[in-house]
Design a protein around this motif. Structure first.
Motif, mmCIF file in Angstrom:
data_model
loop_
_atom_site.group_PDB
_atom_site.id
_atom_site.type_symbol
_atom_site.label_atom_id
_atom_site.label_comp_id
_atom_site.label_asym_id
_atom_site.label_seq_id
_atom_site.Cartn_x
_atom_site.Cartn_y
_atom_site.Cartn_z
ATOM 1 N N TYR A 27 9.890 0.463 -5.164
ATOM 2 C CA TYR A 27 9.503 0.305 -3.751
ATOM 3 C C TYR A 27 8.138 -0.354 -3.602
ATOM 4 O O TYR A 27 7.908 -1.105 -2.653
ATOM 5 N N ILE A 28 7.227 -0.087 -4.538
ATOM 6 C CA ILE A 28 5.912 -0.701 -4.352
ATOM 7 C C ILE A 28 5.975 -2.182 -4.704
ATOM 8 O O ILE A 28 5.302 -3.007 -4.088
ATOM 9 N N THR A 29 6.856 -2.530 -5.658
ATOM 10 C CA THR A 29 7.046 -3.953 -5.954
ATOM 11 C C THR A 29 7.661 -4.658 -4.754
ATOM 12 O O THR A 29 7.273 -5.780 -4.399
ATOM 13 N N ARG A 30 8.608 -3.992 -4.109
ATOM 14 C CA ARG A 30 9.207 -4.564 -2.898
ATOM 15 C C ARG A 30 8.122 -4.816 -1.853
ATOM 16 O O ARG A 30 8.060 -5.902 -1.256
ATOM 17 N N ALA A 31 7.261 -3.801 -1.646
ATOM 18 C CA ALA A 31 6.220 -3.952 -0.620
ATOM 19 C C ALA A 31 5.315 -5.130 -0.949
ATOM 20 O O ALA A 31 4.982 -5.949 -0.078
ATOM 21 N N VAL A 32 4.969 -5.257 -2.244
ATOM 22 C CA VAL A 32 4.101 -6.361 -2.656
ATOM 23 C C VAL A 32 4.823 -7.689 -2.456
ATOM 24 O O VAL A 32 4.271 -8.649 -1.889
ATOM 25 N N ALA A 33 6.085 -7.748 -2.894
ATOM 26 C CA ALA A 33 6.833 -9.005 -2.828
ATOM 27 C C ALA A 33 7.005 -9.458 -1.388
ATOM 28 O O ALA A 33 6.831 -10.634 -1.073
#
Lengths: 636, 502
Positions: A442-448
């Motif tokens: 989820y944090i990668t999604r937020a960053v992406a």
């Protein structure tokens, strides 16, 4: 250590200055006063730490020959707060490894966020009110963590709650902010009621509310009572620390200004529940059943909140669910009999989550309050420093070595595994590992979605935040990278060794502490974290955001928990109130009262007819009466 | 001088009232100043009592005792202890603030001020009378002026509310008279002296008569408190009463009921009270939860505050009945003492907080919006920051926020009651959730959200309103942060009371 109370006095003074004279102060002076107050508090806490370490060393030297070494705990009495019967409450501060650690985190991270606020709130007309609340919060939080008495701790506990209420609703003209503040307070009150009951139980059984006395005397309590007290206090902790089932207030709390979210709803106040368990460690660690409950609730919350974070579109809400999830990890550590590890994660989380929130605030600042990830994108090219801050925080959260979050989360998983080896209950470990994967996704999604790909809205002209906001972020970024050294084996685990005499001294019956294969577990953790980041990147690169179908809807709706509460508690509660006020109160009780009144009125009207005014009739009545009396006497 | 301090305190307001009657019509300012001076002097003298009053010693102090009707054992007997002195000072203070608040009354000003001061004398007298005859006289004196204040200066349904208040309370008075007679005729020697009757325990050997006397007092006091289910006169009376009347009603008149339980029922009929303590505690518990839930459903701000009083007086009665249940159980004496301390502290706290809340309602209703419909406001926080601040403080105090007065009271009541009735107390603690929900929802509807344009021109508090409210706000905070000065005084009295009960 007589200067220790100053730690609390500074923010109190700051509150008074901004609260009483704030309208006459310029915006700059308001901010400077508030920052100076918290900065002074941090400096004083650092001096207290130095004095404490020195005193500790002196104690150790003098007790060198003695085998047992207890942790030094200095009580600084202030005054007798209240007394009734045999209940005497001494307002005192407790200076030990735990309270100093917490005080440094609260005042340190608090100071950075105060500085950031000068920039973030630069255009708000009510900036002095904002800083007054913020200083009051720091005072209350320091009171909470340094209290030497459970009732004084509770006072701090409630005051941070009311500050949270006031700050969530700081922009009270917005209906959503007003509602969120109330929701936070009321949900917390449910936990508080349980907290109070636990406190009554302890006082009734032990006759004291003094924390160190309770810590030492919990052995006197019968098992059932100890368990009840532990569970009631933990129920209080689930409110403040937003654990299942009382987590619903925290995501809504994001209506407050973003620095508030960073300070209160990520770094400090919400960790109070974890702190409470550590503060009364002997009580919890001597109730095995309570530990199972704590570890299970923590693990379930960690997993639940992480999954929800997968499908939130408000960047701050992603972080809010992330906070709930990370707090779950801390409770897993508590349940796995590793309170010092839990505190370690509390500290690293304070660094990286504050960083994430401040970066999110910087995004809002850049994008004129747009915070929906679907409307962002590509910001890494335009607001580089902000993006760098968020990514560093994200890597720490995801548990990528060597960022701070990696060390603390890995230790928690290791202890959860040890718990499994000791008790056969591997659920906390399994859920913890699964959560670690979801977290990275989820944090990668937020960053992406936020920082990469093509911006969703072409017209926006994002501008980088001013230095007064970037510098605090930079310092937090450094801490998010280096903070792991506090508990890293290679760095000599300074924080863990500092806490060990206090929190590590508890004997757990029958636990020949199993030694888990640490290296293998660490390998698994790292692999899972990388796998999560990779998965997140593959799925969400180029700002793709697949909806995940029915499961996505379930997650977007937060597993329908909020809706369930509205239907099964809030609405029936109001309906009950209306039913009682209408049919019961007016229809039955008041009607009965008025009915009695009418009955007497009717009796009066009826008896009036007897008063005819005819003397003959009265004479007849007298005669009949006399006959009846005489007859009664004769026939008796 | 010192020998007559109590008499002076009690009768100064009446003296002022009589002077006002002599002032010719039309001299309104003069009348108001005389009233303010009388109430102000009474308050100052009540504060002066703190000088000669010995904080550390239990028992009645500053006693005045004269034969009044010696033939049937009636004395003029006054005295104060740690229970009555705080109530006396609070009454004098709230009466003074109410007179200040009433400055803008124009209709039949002379009668209004006279009745108000007569009411003050009655309420002050109730708290210091130590002879049943005198007690009863003061008790009844309060009834008439309040009836007229509601009936003449009240709202649209004033006559209904006034009659209901009068009759309901009168029924209670008759029951009390019966109980007093039972005690009097069974005492040897016969006396109306409250202290003597406590000493003698005349009904200790006749449980049936003791029960009768107990329920006589109970009915009278429970209606006054009011305990659930005797509470329905309260919302009506409050809604119709003029603001100052509401303040005195909530802050002082209700306390006469709980004061009666602590001063009379508990020490005079301890065994009987113990017998019925549990059912009474249940009524208290129902009052706590019911009061908060019903308050939540109210749309009239005054009714809302009235029902919150039912909730708070439930806390007081929970503490008192817990103490009663602990009679004769030495190991529960400490819990009983704590609960009683909390109950008395709550009487003062509720007086100050709810007194302030009714003034607050008056501020918005009497001179500004002329409506009390909670739903009709919205967003006032942006327009009236001072008013909003005071209101939020009073409501947070009322819901028991630490640092303000209400918390100390609730905490002590709960801790003490928990030692006696753990299950009931556990249920009662849920009341803090409901009252928080109720007050915060009220704050949200009135002050938060977008400003209702209808109220865009409302002015903030004026000077006289600030003078009325500021002392109450200051006390809420002062005794919340440092309750000792008040609590120590109460504690001495309650410790000795529990010692008498063994």
């Amino acid at each position: 250590m007589s200067f220790v109370p100053l730690i609390l006095v500074w923010p109190l003074l700051g509150w008074l200055v901004n609260g009483l004279a704030g309208r006459r102060l310029s915006r700059t002076v308001s901010g400077l006063v508030a920052c100076a107050a918290v900065g002074a508090s941090f400096a004083t806490a650092a001096l207290a730490l130095a004095a404490y370490v020195q005193a500790s060393a002196a104690q150790a030297a003098s007790a060198a020959e003695g085998a047992s070494q207890t942790a030094l705990s200095v009580i600084v009495p202030l005054f007798t707060w209240l007394g009734a019967g045999d209940l005497w409450v001494q307002a005192s501060l407790q200076v030990d490894a735990l309270s100093l650690t917490m005080a440094l985190v609260v005042s340190g991270v608090g100071f950075l966020i105060h500085v950031y606020s000068i920039g973030y709130m630069a255009h708000d007309p009510n900036v002095s009110r904002y800083f007054a609340y913020l200083n009051l919060f720091i005072f209350a939080m320091l009171l909470l963590v340094m209290a030497g008495n459970l009732l004084v701790l509770f006072v701090g506990w409630e005051l941070v709650g009311v500050c949270s209420y006031l700050l969530i609703g700081f922009w009270f003209a917005r209906p959503a902010a007003a509602a969120a503040g109330r929701k936070a307070f009321v949900v917390n009150r449910i936990g508080d009621a349980a907290f109070l009951l636990g406190l009554f139980l302890l006082f009734t059984a032990l006759g004291t509310l003094d924390i160190s006395e309770i810590r030492h005397r919990v052995g006197e309590l019968p098992d059932g009572l100890r368990l009840a007290a532990a569970l009631l206090l933990f129920a209080g902790a689930t409110g403040k620390s937003a654990q299942l089932p009382l987590h619903v207030w925290l995501p809504d709390a994001m209506e407050g200004p973003t620095p508030v979210s960073a300070l209160i709803h990520a770094a400090t106040m919400v960790t109070a529940g974890v702190f409470l368990v550590a503060r009364l460690d002997t009580l919890f660690l001597s109730s095995p059943a309570a530990l199972v409950v704590i570890a299970t609730i923590g693990a379930l919350t960690a997993f639940y909140a992480a999954t929800v974070a997968l499908r939130q579109h408000d960047l701050k809400r992603v972080l809010a669910y992330s906070t709930i999830s990370q707090l779950g990890y801390m409770f897993v550590a508590m349940g796995a009999i590793a309170p010092a590890i839990g505190i370690f994660h509390l500290v690293t989380h304070a660094f990286f989550k504050a960083l994430l929130f401040l970066s999110a605030g910087s995004v809002m600042h850049a994008m004129h309050d747009v915070i929906d990830v679907r409307r962002l994108g590509g910001l890494a090219r335009t607001v580089r420093w902000t993006a760098a801050g968020f990514i560093i925080g994200g890597l720490a959260l995801a548990g990528i070595p060597p960022f701070a979050g990696f060390f603390s989360k890995d230790l928690i998983l290791e202890h959860a595994f040890a718990l499994g080896m000791a008790s056969g209950n591997y659920i906390p470990y399994a859920l913890g590992l699964l959560t670690a994967f979801v977290t990275a996704v989820y944090i990668t999604r937020a960053v992406a979605l936020t920082f990469f790909g093509v911006p969703a809205e072409a017209g926006a002209h994002p501008h980088e935040s001013p230095p007064v906001m970037l510098w605090p972020m930079a310092l937090l970024a450094v801490l998010s990278v280096a903070g792991g050294a506090l508990g890293a084996h290679a760095a000599g685990e300074p924080l863990l060794r500092f806490l060990a005499p206090l929190l590590g001294a508890v004997e757990v019956e029958g636990a020949a502490a199993p030694h888990p294969p640490a290296a293998i577990l660490m390998g698994i953790s790292v692999a899972v974290a990388f796998a999560g980041v990779l998965t997140g990147w593959i799925v969400h690169r180029n700002r793709r955001d697949p909806s995940l179908g029915a499961m996505g809807t379930l997650l977007e709706q937060r597993w329908y928990v909020d809706a369930l509460y509205d239907r099964s508690i809030v609405a029936p509660g109001h309906a009950t109130g209306r039913w009682m006020a209408g049919p019961v109160d007016l229809g039955v009780i008041d009607a009965a009262v008025n009915g009695v009144g009418r009955l007497f009125a009717a009796l009066g009207a009826a008896s009036r007819r007897l008063q005819t005014g005819y003397a003959r009739q009265y004479a007849l009545s007298v005669l009949i009466g006399a006959v009846l009396i005489v007859g009664y006497w004769i026939l008796r | 001088m010192e020998r007559y301090l109590l008499t002076i305190t009690v009768f100064l307001p009446l003296l002022g009232g009589l002077i006002i009657l002599l002032i010719p019509k039309g001299r309104d300012e003069l009348m108001k100043w005389v009233a303010a001076a009388a109430a102000g002097l009474a308050f100052l003298v009540s504060l002066w009592l703190l000088g000669p009053f010995e904080m550390g010693s239990a028992g009645m102090q500053l006693q005045e005792r004269y034969l009044w009707i010696p033939g049937i054992g009636i004395n003029y007997h006054l005295g104060v202890d740690g229970l009555s002195l705080p109530l006396l000072i609070m009454t004098a203070l709230l009466s003074l603030l109410s007179v200040v608040y009433s400055w803008r009354i124009e209709m039949r000003l002379k009668e209004y001020l006279f009745l108000f001061l007569l009411l003050e004398t009655g309420t002050l007298g109730v708290f210091v009378a130590l002879d049943f005859f005198l007690f009863f006289v003061f008790w009844e004196i309060t009834l008439v002026p309040m009836y007229l204040l509601i009936g003449i200066w009240g709202g649209p349904r004033r006559e209904y509310a006034a009659i209901k208040f009068f009759l309901y309370t009168l029924v209670g008075s008759l029951a009390m008279l019966l109980a007093i007679m039972l005690l009097y005729f069974n005492a040897e020697p016969r006396t109306f002296g409250i202290l003597e009757l406590i000493q003698q325990q005349p009904l200790a050997r006749v449980p049936a008569l003791a029960a009768l006397a107990f329920w006589g007092f109970f009915l009278s006091f429970a209606i006054k408190v009011p305990m659930w289910p005797f509470h329905t006169w309260l919302p009506d009376a409050h809604v119709e009463a003029p603001t100052a009347g509401s303040v005195i009603l909530a802050a002082v008149l209700l306390k006469m009921g709980t004061y009666g339980f602590v001063r009379i029922s508990l020490p005079m009929l301890p065994e009987t009270f113990k017998l019925f303590a549990f059912p009474i505690a249940i009524l208290a518990l129902i009052g706590i939860i019911y009061g908060a839930l019903v308050a939540m459903a109210q749309t009239d701000l005054k009714k809302l505050v009235a029902y919150s009083s039912v909730n708070h007086m439930g806390y007081v009665m929970l503490g008192v009945s817990a103490a009663a249940a602990a009679v004769g159980v030495p190991e529960k004496a400490h819990a009983a003492t704590i609960a009683l301390n909390g109950a008395v502290f709550e009487m003062i706290a509720h007086g100050i907080i709810t007194g302030a809340l009714f003034l607050i309602v008056g501020v918005i209703y009497d001179y500004r919006a002329h409506t009390r419909g909670v739903a009709e406001f919205g967003g006032l926080g942006a327009r009236l920051p001072l008013y909003t601040g005071v209101t939020m403080m009073a409501m947070l105090a009322s819901l028991g926020l630490p640092g303000l007065m209400g918390f100390v009271a609730e905490f002590l009541i709960f801790v003490g009651s928990f030692g006696v009735f753990p299950e009931l107390t556990a249920l009662a603690v849920t009341g803090v959730i409901f009252s928080a929900a109720m007050f915060l929802w009220t704050i949200q509807r009135i002050f938060l959200g977008p400003l209702n344009p209808k109220w865009a021109e409302l002015p903030d508090l004026d000077r006289r309103e600030v003078i009325s409210l500021a002392p109450l706000a200051a006390l809420m905070l002062a005794f919340g942060v440092y309750p000792r000065p008040l609590l120590d005084m109460i504690n001495v009295a309650m410790t000795s009371l529990v010692a008498v009960l063994r």
